[in-house]
Design a protein around this motif. Structure first.
Motif, PDB file in Angstrom:
ATOM      1  N   GLN A  27       7.059   5.685 -10.995  1.00 61.54           N
ATOM      2  CA  GLN A  27       8.050   5.138 -10.060  1.00 61.54           C
ATOM      3  C   GLN A  27       9.421   4.847 -10.711  1.00 61.54           C
ATOM      4  O   GLN A  27       9.490   4.253 -11.784  1.00 61.54           O
ATOM      5  N   LEU A  36       0.837  -1.203   0.000  1.00 61.75           N
ATOM      6  CA  LEU A  36       0.000   0.000   0.000  1.00 61.75           C
ATOM      7  C   LEU A  36       0.870   1.252   0.000  1.00 61.75           C
ATOM      8  O   LEU A  36       0.646   2.191  -0.768  1.00 61.75           O
ATOM      9  N   GLU A  37       1.879   1.240   0.853  1.00 62.72           N
ATOM     10  CA  GLU A  37       2.777   2.401   0.968  1.00 62.72           C
ATOM     11  C   GLU A  37       3.430   2.691  -0.383  1.00 62.72           C
ATOM     12  O   GLU A  37       3.495   3.834  -0.831  1.00 62.72           O
ATOM     13  N   GLU A  38       3.904   1.633  -1.029  1.00 69.41           N
ATOM     14  CA  GLU A  38       4.596   1.814  -2.307  1.00 69.41           C
ATOM     15  C   GLU A  38       3.628   2.352  -3.368  1.00 69.41           C
ATOM     16  O   GLU A  38       3.958   3.268  -4.115  1.00 69.41           O
ATOM     17  N   GLU A  39       2.426   1.776  -3.405  1.00 70.08           N
ATOM     18  CA  GLU A  39       1.441   2.215  -4.398  1.00 70.08           C
ATOM     19  C   GLU A  39       1.020   3.654  -4.189  1.00 70.08           C
ATOM     20  O   GLU A  39       0.793   4.400  -5.125  1.00 70.08           O
ATOM     21  N   LEU A  40       0.954   4.013  -2.918  1.00 75.82           N
ATOM     22  CA  LEU A  40       0.481   5.356  -2.568  1.00 75.82           C
ATOM     23  C   LEU A  40       1.566   6.396  -2.818  1.00 75.82           C
ATOM     24  O   LEU A  40       1.314   7.458  -3.385  1.00 75.82           O
ATOM     25  N   LEU A  41       2.771   6.083  -2.394  1.00 76.22           N
ATOM     26  CA  LEU A  41       3.846   7.076  -2.486  1.00 76.22           C
ATOM     27  C   LEU A  41       4.509   7.069  -3.855  1.00 76.22           C
ATOM     28  O   LEU A  41       4.973   8.098  -4.326  1.00 76.22           O
ATOM     29  N   PRO A  78       3.407   5.683  -7.338  1.00 77.30           N
ATOM     30  CA  PRO A  78       2.548   4.960  -8.289  1.00 77.30           C
ATOM     31  C   PRO A  78       3.383   4.409  -9.448  1.00 77.30           C
ATOM     32  O   PRO A  78       4.377   5.029  -9.846  1.00 77.30           O
TER      33      PRO A  78
END
Lengths: 158, 635
Positions: free
Chosen positions: A46, A35-40, A42
């Motif tokens: 990326q 979630l963190e990676e997707e949110l911060l 995308p």
């Protein structure tokens, strides 16, 4: 003897509880990590920068400094333990960034001890194109045996 | 192009470090090609013995099909070639992290015939070892039964030893004896085998046979600390079993073979004293007992010696000295009891285990971790020997892991709050921008542009088919052409006079030159126009694609926000729930550790109480004897 068996039983029951919890917390951590990676970061914007080492006999890494398009974005100081992990084949994700599609320039400056334990500072630069989708860049430290010098390369992963 | 990293795979190192077979690691399997930097990232944490983040990254990578076990829809089928290796590594990481049940589930699934037999054997062996230490005897037995018959010599011996330990721990002494009595070889394993055989024989009631074996072991010439300690242990066991059997003189030999400084020296000194006392040689008995007087009072042998000394002195008729020693012992036991009480209070307050972990950096997790040093303080020395027990160490490991999990969840809880704010801000920004974007998109007539482009294509086709070179003339050329044809039709020029004829010839020449130029340039002009129209077409296609993406984004973005929102807001309660469960289990685990520690201290206290009562009785008897002597003398 009976008390011992009871204590062993109690330990085991607790241990099974702890094992279940560990699994659940690990799964939760996985969900949070994604979630963190997707949110911060995308996927479309990326870019991840990885540091790796191949052998590393001629260079003892202290730190790496990264500049993207002339702007300093990361400066990482490595511990002995981390350097050990790199030497053994680990790859460190040093920095994650969001970049627009198009051309960019990356400058990496490696600082540490070179041959004969002299202070050593070298830069490597690359121009790269950021398309749609995540991009991975690998900054690799290798040994140039012929010259007995370290070599610094930046490569693009698909 | 996908790049390759050559990395000696970790699972091998995991087991080789675990069972300390450095040599075996050197001769390990061929390197495995790592196809993904994320796999390398997992190894980066693994090599630092930071198993928790390594597992999380591997799970995340698997989840995203980066290292997937099977491809997702529309993905390359071979996106990650060594999915099984990743899964095996995950099993190894779980094992290193101490999550042995999950590790076993993976190994049972994966350790089939296609895995290197050496890795397979080491894995099952390592699991058997962990399970034995954690008291999972059936599981340990099951893991051992998975070992193949062609084990390397060293591993085979260690496995046999493990098997005998399982038999002894589960009370199957006869099976342990059968396994150990024909042990061949002169390695250090044979010493351990002898010791285990001795233990099994004693526990099954064959004391004489055990004595023979322990005597042989007690006389060995050790070449390392471990074997020296084993020799001491065998001598002590033998000495005490002979003492209990009423053979004090025979007991002295083995007891005197125990080192003067070592974990078994206090008990051995006490035993030597009792062996002499049994044959009424109290003067000699006093020598080892007096040596014990200066040692740590926490040791039960030292405590017992405080009663043994005055007992011997009384036997030697040194009544007043004996009385002094009893008084000293009573006072020392009293002070020790008070210290134990304070320590019990401290342990029951719950602060003690937090203090245990306070100086621990929590930067490495897993089964290899051991609390080597106790925090300074009065309670530390009382718990020192508890650390040597598997149950306490393993319990402490669990407590520490739970503490780590709690800290980890704390950090996520704070982050998830920030993510929720971030998401709301993004949603707000999106909603603000959306009307502006929609208005701009409404103004752009893309379909009209496409129609115009198609119309233009058709006009060009007509021009080409009819070879209409005039249609591609420039404005100036077209005007010139008009002027020339206009002049051509001037009535005055129709006259049949030489001046008119001359002008007609000039006009014809001009017209011919212009037509020649236009015809000459026609293919080039047509090509350029077609090229420009094609480019316009490409740009239009690109614009249409961008438009579709914008439409997709506008359609999907609310869904994405919804998905992220539900995850962010869903994870919050999950973290809260998990935190409270971790806290509960941590409390239970702490309670369990407390009960072991307090139980141990209570036992020490009880022993001191008994010794105190014995000292008081002995002292009373001495006073009584003295009073009787005085009264007899006065009579």
């Amino acid at each position: 003897m009976e008390a011992e068996a009871q204590s062993r039983e109690e330990f085991r029951s607790l241990d099974e509880n702890v094992q279940d919890l560990k699994k659940e917390v690990l799964d939760l951590n996985r969900d949070l990590f994604l979630l963190e990676e997707e949110l911060l970061f995308p996927a479309n914007s990326q870019v991840a920068f990885f540091i790796s080492m191949d052998v590393g006999e001629y260079f003892e890494l202290d730190s790496v400094n990264l500049k993207i398009d002339g702007k300093e974005v990361a400066n990482y100081l490595y511990t002995e333990r981390e350097v050990g992990a790199l030497v053994r084949g680990g790859v460190h994700r040093m920095h994650m960034a969001n970049l627009k599609t198009g051309d960019h320039e990356l400058i990496a400056v490696f600082t540490g001890k070179g041959p004969h334990t002299r202070d050593y500072r070298r830069g490597a630069t690359i121009s790269f194109n950021k398309g749609i989708g995540a991009k991975y860049m690998e900054l690799e430290i290798t040994d140039r045996v012929k010259k007995q010098q370290p070599e610094f390369e930046i490569k693009e992963w698909e | 192009m996908r790049q390759r990293l050559f990395i000696v795979v970790a699972l091998w190192l995991c087991f080789s470090s675990a069972v300390q077979t450095a040599q075996a690691a050197k001769d390990g399997p061929d390197p495995i090609v790592v196809e993904d930097p994320h796999y390398g990232e997992v190894l980066f944490y693994f090599y630092q013995e930071d198993y928790f983040p390594a597992i999380v990254r591997l799970l995340a990578a698997q989840d995203k099909w980066r290292l997937g076990t099977e491809p997702g829809e529309g993905e390359e089928p071979n996106q990650f070639e060594h999915a099984n290796q990743a899964e095996l590594l995950l099993g190894g990481l779980y094992l290193s992290y101490g999550h042995h049940l999950e590790a076993a589930r993976i190994f049972e699934r994966l350790l089939a015939d296609n895995v290197d037999p050496e890795i397979r054997n080491r894995t099952w062996f390592f699991l058997a070892k962990i399970w034995l230490q954690r008291g999972y005897l059936d599981e340990s037995q099951n893991a051992l039964s998975n070992l193949s018959d062609d084990l390397p010599e060293n591993l085979w011996r260690e496995a046999q030893m493990l098997q005998s330990q399982i038999f002894i721990n589960s009370g199957q002494y006869d099976r342990a004896i059968a396994l150990l009595q024909d042990w061949k070889g002169k390695t250090e394993w044979s010493s351990y085998a002898k010791f285990n055989l001795g233990v099994a024989l004693v526990r099954s009631g064959h004391v004489e046979a055990a004595a023979e074996i322990l005597d042989e072991l007690g006389d060995l010439n050790p070449f390392n600390e471990e074997l020296t300690s084993l020799r001491d242990k065998a001598n002590l066991a033998l000495g005490y079993s002979l003492l209990q059997d009423g053979q004090p003189l025979a007991a002295k030999g083995p007891l005197q073979r125990v080192r003067l400084e070592g974990p078994f020296s206090n008990k051995a000194l006490l035993g030597v004293g009792w062996a002499d006392a049994e044959v009424e040689n109290y003067r000699r008995a006093l020598v080892p007992w007096m040596e014990l007087r200066g040692r740590d009072l926490l040791d039960s042998a030292v405590q017992e010696s405080m009663l043994a000394i005055p007992y011997a002195l009384a036997k030697l008729d040194s009544i007043s000295q004996a009385a002094d020693h009893y008084l000293n012992a009573i006072e020392a036991f009293y002070e020790e009891t008070n210290r134990i009480d304070r320590t019990i209070g401290f342990i029951e307050s719950g602060a003690v285990f937090e203090e245990f972990l306070a100086d621990d950096p929590l930067d490495s997790t897993g089964w290899y971790w051991r609390l080597e040093e106790l925090p300074e303080g009065p309670e530390g020395r009382y718990l020192y020997h508890l650390l040597a027990t598997h149950e306490f160490q393993e319990g402490l490991k669990n407590y520490r892991d739970l503490y780590y999990l709690h800290e980890n969840l704390d950090r996520w809880q704070a982050n998830v709050g920030v993510y929720a704010n971030m998401l709301e801000t993004r949603l707000q920004a999106y909603e603000e921008r959306l009307p502006r974007v929609e208005a701009a998109l409404g103004r752009a007539d893309l379909d009209g542009m496409v129609d115009r482009k198609l119309e233009f294509d058709s006009v060009l086709n007509d021009i080409e088919q009819s070879d209409d070179w005039l249609a591609l003339a420039s404005r100036q050329e077209f005007e010139m052409w008009g002027e020339i044809t206009g002049l051509e039709n001037t009535p005055a020029l129709a006259a049949n006079i030489p001046e008119a004829e001359e002008v007609r010839d000039k006009i014809l020449l001009l017209k011919g030159v212009l037509q020649w130029r236009l015809e000459r340039d026609f293919p080039d002009r047509l090509w350029r126009l077609r090229r420009d129209v094609r480019k316009t077409g490409e740009a239009l296609v690109e614009t249409q694609r961008a438009r579709r993406k914008i439409d997709d984004t506008m359609r999907n973005e609310p869904l994405r926000f919804e998905d992220l929102s539900s995850r962010v807001y869903g994870l919050g309660p999950r973290i809260d729930g998990m935190k409270s469960r971790v806290a509960n289990v941590m409390q239970e685990q702490g309670g369990f550790l407390k009960s072991i520690a307090v139980g141990e201290l209570q036992a020490q206290k009880q022993r001191l109480d008994i010794y105190t009562v014995q000292a008081r009785f002995a002292l009373a008897a001495i006073y009584d004897r003295a009073a009787t002597t005085v009264s007899e003398a006065s009579q």
